[in-house]
Design a protein around this motif. Structure first.
Motif: not given
Length: 349
Positions: A3, A210-211, A234, A237, A239, A265, A269
């Protein structure tokens, strides 16, 4: 852990000043008694001194004026954190007026939910981590006391920076007492027992940055062209997905999540946290059985879509962040561990 390389803003110390702003709806001005109780409790819980700005209580303030307050808070070296009073529906119009150089010159912890997903993404896009949660009008002002899990994560986000296990508080409310009702100052909303969290995908442990945020606002951000990164930003990552008091049907939530899949996306992740959603409001109050069904419908459609785009993702459903209460604050751009083996979640503040 992959990330973006994000700055983690330094923590405040007891006695420091924290800005309390209304980047969206100025609930502090519309319901001042609740706001003032929130400010007293903020100091009691954290030892910090709240500082209001010109639009904190100005209902209907322009986007440019609200942005000026955000810029001023970042520019003031005495301010060591920023809290949003509440969300709203037009913060997307505030973002173009923000000064990224000010935020990058003196990064500060920013806390907020819902429409504040706009600000979280703006900070993230400018290399600054923040914290998803902590709207003062929702989680500090109402009721007889501040919920324990909220107080613990508020202190961790602003002051202590510790690692906390994210746990189920055992009860939840979709909406509190109407803020215009004096009982909002000392009464919780209608609370009910929570269902156990559900786990999906492979039994493995994931640690990643995180996102995410409110699903509806994520859709606005993407539509406005403000996610200007390849999906692999991402990679590895976690989510974060939660839905608002607009009570979108599960099918509509699924269509938004499907679009995240088409954007790449979901495949990027390694884990997804789907919050316990609100399924009732002041005018719509389904039976307990119907509420459970509505939550299950959202869970099933999101889990199915994530599985189609990324069968290797670990998915946990039911964590209280976003629009229900009691609520955990979670790192946005910080590190969360989603352990599908032990079925536990940890957040590094």
């Amino acid at each position: 852990m992959a990330g973006m390389d994000l700055v983690q803003p330094p923590k405040a110390r007891p006695g420091d000043r924290v800005a309390v702003l209304s980047p969206s709806f100025a609930a502090a001005g519309a319901f001042p008694a609740l706001h003032e109780q929130a400010m007293r409790r903020l100091t009691e819980v954290t030892g910090l001194v709240p500082v209001e700005y010109p639009t904190t209580r100005e209902v209907g303030a322009s986007a440019r004026a609200r942005a000026a307050d955000i810029n001023a808070a970042f520019a003031d070296p005495r301010i060591r954190g920023i809290l949003a009073v509440v969300g709203g529906d037009d913060q997307i119009t505030v973002i173009p007026h923000l000064d990224a150089d000010l935020a990058r010159a003196d990064p500060k912890p920013f806390l907020g939910t819902s429409d504040n997903t706009n600000l979280h993404h703006w900070l993230w896009a400018n290399g600054i981590a923040s914290f998803y949660g902590g709207s003062s009008q929702v989680h500090l002002g109402p009721g007889p006391a501040v919920d324990d899990i909220h107080a613990r994560s508020l202190r961790a986000a602003l002051i202590t920076g510790e690692r906390l296990e994210i746990t189920d508080p055992g009860e939840s409310e979709d909406i509190g007492v109407d803020w215009a009702d004096p009982r909002a100052l000392d009464s919780y909303g209608e609370r009910e027992a929570t269902e156990p969290w559900t786990w999906h995908g492979p039994a493995r442990s994931v640690t990643g940055r995180t996102w995410g945020g409110c699903v509806e606002v994520i859709q606005w951000i993407l539509t406005a062209g403000r996610f200007r990164f390849p999906a692999d930003v991402l990679d590895g990552g976690v989510l974060l997905l939660e839905t608002s008091e607009e009570l979108l049907p599960a099918r509509e939530v699924g269509m938004i999540v499907r679009s995240l899949g088409e954007r790449g996306l979901l495949a990027a992740v390694d884990a997804v946290l789907l919050a316990r959603p609100p399924v009732s409001d002041f005018t719509r109050r389904p039976s307990p059985e119907q509420r459970a069904r509505l939550r299950a419908e959202q869970r099933d459609v999101v889990v199915d879509i994530v599985g189609r785009y990324n069968p290797d993702a670990v998915v946990c459903v039911g964590i209280p962040f976003g629009h229900t209460r009691p609520q955990w604050i979670l790192p946005h751009g910080g590190t969360v561990t989603v352990d599908g083996v032990e079925r536990r979640v940890f957040a590094d503040f």
